[in-house]
Write a protein that holds these residues in place. Structure first.
Motif, PDB file in Angstrom:
ATOM      1  N   ALA A   1       0.847  -1.204   0.000  1.00  0.00           N
ATOM      2  CA  ALA A   1       0.000   0.000   0.000  1.00  0.00           C
ATOM      3  C   ALA A   1       0.881   1.253   0.000  1.00  0.00           C
ATOM      4  N   ASP A   2       0.422   2.292  -0.697  1.00  0.00           N
ATOM      5  CA  ASP A   2       1.181   3.541  -0.754  1.00  0.00           C
ATOM      6  C   ASP A   2       1.289   4.158   0.634  1.00  0.00           C
ATOM      7  N   LYS A   3       2.433   4.760   0.893  1.00  0.00           N
ATOM      8  CA  LYS A   3       2.554   5.550   2.111  1.00  0.00           C
ATOM      9  C   LYS A   3       1.572   6.722   2.002  1.00  0.00           C
ATOM     10  N   VAL A   4       0.991   7.077   3.102  1.00  0.00           N
ATOM     11  CA  VAL A   4      -0.051   8.108   3.218  1.00  0.00           C
ATOM     12  C   VAL A   4      -1.327   7.809   2.433  1.00  0.00           C
ATOM     13  N   GLN A   5      -1.434   6.582   1.942  1.00  0.00           N
ATOM     14  CA  GLN A   5      -2.691   6.208   1.303  1.00  0.00           C
ATOM     15  C   GLN A   5      -3.786   6.172   2.375  1.00  0.00           C
ATOM     16  N   VAL A   6      -5.004   6.532   1.972  1.00  0.00           N
ATOM     17  CA  VAL A   6      -6.104   6.520   2.931  1.00  0.00           C
ATOM     18  C   VAL A   6      -7.116   5.454   2.536  1.00  0.00           C
ATOM     19  N   LEU A   7      -7.478   4.641   3.501  1.00  0.00           N
ATOM     20  CA  LEU A   7      -8.541   3.664   3.254  1.00  0.00           C
ATOM     21  C   LEU A   7      -9.726   4.004   4.156  1.00  0.00           C
ATOM     22  N   LYS A   8     -10.900   3.666   3.642  1.00  0.00           N
ATOM     23  CA  LYS A   8     -12.147   4.040   4.293  1.00  0.00           C
ATOM     24  C   LYS A   8     -12.137   3.711   5.794  1.00  0.00           C
ATOM     25  N   LYS A   9     -11.849   2.432   6.103  1.00  0.00           N
ATOM     26  CA  LYS A   9     -12.002   1.995   7.485  1.00  0.00           C
ATOM     27  C   LYS A   9     -10.790   2.310   8.358  1.00  0.00           C
ATOM     28  N   ILE A  10      -9.600   2.151   7.755  1.00  0.00           N
ATOM     29  CA  ILE A  10      -8.385   2.130   8.574  1.00  0.00           C
ATOM     30  C   ILE A  10      -7.776   3.523   8.755  1.00  0.00           C
ATOM     31  N   GLY A  11      -7.957   4.396   7.801  1.00  0.00           N
ATOM     32  CA  GLY A  11      -7.308   5.702   7.862  1.00  0.00           C
ATOM     33  C   GLY A  11      -6.059   5.731   6.999  1.00  0.00           C
ATOM     34  N   GLU A  12      -5.041   6.444   7.498  1.00  0.00           N
ATOM     35  CA  GLU A  12      -3.856   6.668   6.677  1.00  0.00           C
ATOM     36  C   GLU A  12      -2.760   5.634   6.956  1.00  0.00           C
ATOM     37  N   ASN A  13      -2.112   5.197   5.850  1.00  0.00           N
ATOM     38  CA  ASN A  13      -1.027   4.216   5.999  1.00  0.00           C
ATOM     39  C   ASN A  13       0.298   4.931   6.254  1.00  0.00           C
TER      40      ASN A  13
END
Lengths: 350, 612
Positions: A153-165
């Motif tokens: 997953a991309d750094k600083v990617q945002v996913l609906k449930k989890i938030g920011e990577n």
């Protein structure tokens, strides 16, 4: 200027050299989401095997666990399949192929299956150079468990449930290069022609061939800013060359100027023709391959094509110095030493 | 210290008036790990064995490469008892750090050979002490500096040969075997041994009662360890694939495969292999590779110990669920966790029996001697391919790594059983193939191998729920039907498993049940119990699930004792689960301290249990 290839498989002919139709390469209906990149890749696997006239009975389809790993059920039902354990496909493949060197192994894995739980087996598979095609359907997300970050997953990617990577992604191709893999390619499910040609080449390579294919997850990770989305891929894909696979039994008529392309002859006599695009790229230069990955990451573009090839490393069955007959076909007289030999051995314990 | 003074000191010790004791003692050689004493100990054991004296050798070693104490136990027993003995009659003290402790362990009337630079405590007037001037003798022989420490061990071989009566010719032959005829080391070591023997003859007066003399009780027998026997068994069972990861005490099994396969199983002028052995990156990969190979149609195995078994749990469940033949040797060591990596135990029974999620259960073979390590080595493949499941073989450190006297290993008496496999012609004839259909009513379905050149051959192997055609299914009926068939299949398995070994005694009042490496101790205890007027029948388990003979044995005895080396009495509990109506009469005799069981412990434990 185009490369012109006369290919007996293309055109109106309804069977391949095995006398099989495209239907003979079909799998069961997919249960993945509509629009999933994995389905597109499954289609290209079928097309590649059909066009290369590979008998489906000789193929084994192996996978771990995850959305990607379900997909072997959706292509080539006439091939034995093994949907094994999460991250453990390489070990299953190693045993299965070593004991029957005539099998053609197609492994389908995902970014979780390869880059998280399976990173250890992945690296050791490459270290041993087991002949197999290893496809990573890379979407940066865990789909089957409904949308957690994966290790790509991309750094600083945002996913609906989890938030920011917060973490830096694992680059599957970079890992493969570092592990001394002899065939490293990257592609994009939205570029089916290139996917197919690279799969064909991988099938002709005698060693582990890694294909990292960006395969968007339409349900959990297809936002335009994600580097694993269709939109981003379409926008940012930069093929490093135009890839055409020419089977060994085809007549080749090449039409390009010297210096405009490279031909790579593969182990089974077939040829991969790489036509130069924007700039020179030598896929036999490992250092250049690493540089390419570094640069394209920095530039935030998706470089696709055959990133690295090295045909000189012996595959595992040669290292093991196996007999030519598959071990699974040896008979009792080959496998059970004589009674006299046992007596001789016993003498050394007296 | 001058030689005359030593002799004087020795002769000053009280000489006991005692009849000589022939071929009956337990000797401990206390050394430092990594000091090269193995050659010396092997020479002694082989010499005794070739003098026709029943003997066994057990290495109590630390989890260490070099520097920690290690004890090698050699038992000579004219009566043929080769279990570990609790008492030590003869001590060879080569390790100063454990000297005091080792002396304390010596039985009254015992004998101690020690390096003469050790300070002898004054509290053991009840033993015989023989000093050995090791440095001086080594100096005389003057071996190359690099070999000095190794050759020093030969001093005690020479002294023991002189003082106990080991035939020098057999010592020489033993070295010939050890160094496979390589002259130089044989001569060097022999010169040290002879010098030491000569010194002992001149300077030590024999005042202890222990003697060795030639007998005729090892004729036709061999000396071997269980891991080697197991590897040979696998080779004669046609192993085509083995994957493993180093772990004590299982590594020497894979080592033995690597040693013997090239000489026994190569083709095409001796250079092409009919097998593949892979040292995997971990035990997960080891069993995964074995499973892949078994699925493909190989005779596939892996070998490990407890911690490796823990890592193999998920794949073990897959083997059960997807019905893939694979053989897994568990050479047990002491757990839980890392436990005592170099000490023996029988603690993996529960874990292995149910290894996997949900309703997993596994077939287990339980070799109890060298012949069975070999026999189960080949038979395990037959059973795995016939039943299409994982077959675990539970050995232990004592069986696997120690030297055992044995009847010769017996060549397989049955052709290989490759199980139910359909080929191209079968498929053509049948016109249909359902991988998980119970065609014969025995629960065992037919399989095809990858690469079978027929459009009907393929199926999709999976750990998920499936129907008869191996197609993914979550239907409750499909799940239940498949599980029922798996149960039927494991009932069928019993007929293919080795039967228990039952020995009845006239007038027996109680039954003993044991398994594995404890067999010699149990037999010796039985003999001792006869002296206490307790007569016993004995059933030695060789496989799980339990066959009818086991059930009948329990039913036909009023009281049964299950003897085992684990804390929880795991085998006893398995038997109680199997026959709840008999549960109250199944009692437990158990000990688990890292040492092999001894008759000296079993006998009083059983007497106490019997209220004596």
């Amino acid at each position: 200027m185009a490369i012109r290839v006369e290919n007996k498989q293309s055109g109106p002919s309804r069977t391949n050299l095995m006398g099989l139709t495209r239907n003979d390469y079909k799998g069961r209906p997919t249960t993945l989401c509509q629009g999933c990149g994995h389905n597109s890749i499954a289609s290209q696997i079928m097309a590649a095997c059909y066009e290369n006239s590979i008998p489906p009975e000789k193929v084994i389809k192996i996978s771990g666990i995850g959305c990607s790993s379900k997909s072997p059920a959706y292509f080539m039902s006439r091939s034995h399949g093994f949907n094994s354990l999460h991250g453990r496909m390489p070990s299953i493949a190693t045993g299965a192929v070593l004991v029957n060197r005539e099998l053609i192994a197609i492994g389908v894995s995902g970014d979780g299956d390869t880059a998280s739980i399976g990173i250890g087996q992945f690296i050791h598979l490459l270290r041993r150079n087991l002949p197999m095609v290893y496809i990573v359907e890379n979407n940066g997300v865990y789909g089957l468990t409904k949308g957690q970050f994966s290790a790509t997953a991309d750094k600083v990617q945002v996913l609906k449930k989890i938030g920011e990577n917060p973490f830096f992604p694992v680059d599957v191709c970079m890992e493969a290069l570092i592990a001394n893999c002899g065939f490293v390619a990257r592609s994009f499910a939205g570029d089916p022609k290139q996917v197919k040609e690279l799969i064909k080449a991988a099938l002709s390579f005698n060693g582990t061939a890694v294909l990292d294919i960006i395969s968007p997850c339409v349900t959990f990770n297809n936002r335009d800013e994600s580097t694993k989305s269709y939109a981003w891929g379409k926008e940012h894909e930069i093929p490093i060359h135009d890839v055409t696979f020419v089977p060994r039994y085809d007549e080749i008529a090449v039409d390009y100027e010297p210096g405009e392309g490279t031909e790579v002859e593969l182990h089974d006599g077939s040829t991969l023709m790489l036509k130069k695009l924007e700039q020179d790229y030598d896929p036999t230069d490992r250092k250049a391959a690493i540089m390419l990955l570094e640069e394209t990451r920095a530039r935030q573009v998706l470089a696709t094509g055959l990133i690295y090839i090295n045909k000189d490393q012996p595959p595992l069955q040669e290292v093991e110095e196996l007999v030519d007959t598959p071990l699974t076909r040896l008979r009792e007289e080959d496998l059970r030493p004589s009674p006299e030999s046992l007596l001789e051995v016993l003498e050394s314990f007296r | 210290m001058a030689e005359m003074q030593i002799a004087e000191k020795v002769s000053n010790q009280k000489q006991r008036e005692q009849d000589p004791i022939y071929n009956d003692f337990s000797m401990v050689v206390a050394t430092v790990n990594g000091s090269g004493s193995q050659t010396a100990n092997m020479a002694i054991i082989r010499s005794l064995f070739r003098m026709g004296i029943p003997v066994s050798g057990k290495n109590l070693f630390p989890s260490n490469i070099q520097g920690l104490p290690t004890w090698f136990t050699i038992r000579a027993s004219s009566d043929g008892f080769t279990a570990r003995r609790d008492t030590t009659e003869i001590l060879v003290a080569m390790n100063v750090t454990t000297f005091i402790e080792d002396l304390e362990e010596l039985t009254p009337g015992g004998v101690c050979f020690y390096s003469d630079d050790f300070a002898v405590p004054g509290n053991r007037n009840d033993i015989v002490l023989y000093p050995m001037p090791i440095r001086k003798l080594v100096k005389e022989v003057n071996p190359p500096a690099a070999l000095r420490d190794y050759v020093a061990n030969m001093v005690y071989v020479g002294v023991l040969a002189q003082m106990l009566g080991i035939e020098m010719e057999e010592v020489h032959r033993a070295l010939e075997t050890h160094f496979t005829g390589n002259k130089r080391p044989i001569e060097l070591n022999m010169s040290m041994i002879e010098a030491a023997a000569l010194w002992a003859e001149k300077n030590l007066e024999k005042i202890d009662p222990y003697f060795l003399k030639r007998e005729d009780k090892t004729k036709g027998q061999i000396l071997i360890d269980g891991n080697t026997a197991a590897a040979l068994g696998a080779i004669y069972g046609g192993v085509t694939f083995a994957a493993w990861y180093p772990i004590t005490p299982a590594s020497s099994l894979a080592d033995a495969l690597e040693e013997y396969l090239p000489q026994l199983r190569c083709q095409d002028g001796g250079c092409k292999a009919t097998y593949s052995i892979i040292q995997a990156e971990d035990e997960l990969a080891a069993i995964g590779m074995a499973l892949g190979a078994g699925w493909s149609g190989a005779r596939a195995m892996t070998s490990t110990s407890g911690p490796g078994i823990a890592l193999m749990a998920e794949f073990a469940g897959l083997a059960f669920q997807a019905e893939i033949p694979v053989v897994i040797w568990d050479v047990q060591r002491m757990g839980p966790s890392t436990g005592l990596p170099t000490r023996t135990s029988q603690g993996d029974i529960f874990f292995v029996r149910f290894l996997g999620a949900g309703d997993t259960r596994h077939i287990i073979l339980l070799p109890g001697n060298m012949k069975e390590c070999f026999e189960f080595g080949w038979k395990a493949f037959d059973i795995a391919e016939r039943i299409q499941s994982a077959v675990f073989v539970l050995s232990d450190l004592d069986l696997g790594m120690n030297l055992w006297m044995s009847e010769p290993l017996e060549y397989p008496d049955q052709p290989m059983d490759r199980g139910k496999i359909l080929n191209e012609e079968d498929l053509e004839r049948l016109g249909d193939f359902a991988r998980y259909r119970d065609v014969d009513g025995d629960g065992i379905a037919y399989r095809t191998l990858p690469g079978t050149n027929h459009p009907l051959a393929a199926y999709f192997t999976r750990g998920t729920g499936h129907d008869e055609y191996a197609i993914y299914s979550e239907r409750p009926d499909d799940w239940e039907a498949n599980m029922e068939r798996l149960w039927r299949k494991h009932e069928t398995a019993k007929a293919y498993l080795p039967p228990p070994v039952i020995e009845k005694m006239d007038g027996a009042s109680i039954g003993l049940i044991a398994f594995g490496s404890t067999d010699p101790a149990v037999r010796e205890a039985q003999a001792r119990l006869v002296g206490e007027n307790i007569r016993t029948d004995y059933l030695r388990l060789t496989s799980i699930p339990f066959r009818d003979e086991v059930i009948d044995f329990v039913r036909s005895h009023e009281k049964v004792y299950v003897i085992e080396m684990n804390h929880d009495g795991q085998m006893r509990q398995l038997l109680q689960l199997e026959m709840p109506d008999q549960a109250v009469k199944i009692h437990s005799i158990r000990k688990n301290n890292g040492l092999p069981l001894s008759a000296g412990w079993i006998t009083p434990a059983l007497l106490e249990a019997e209220g004596g």
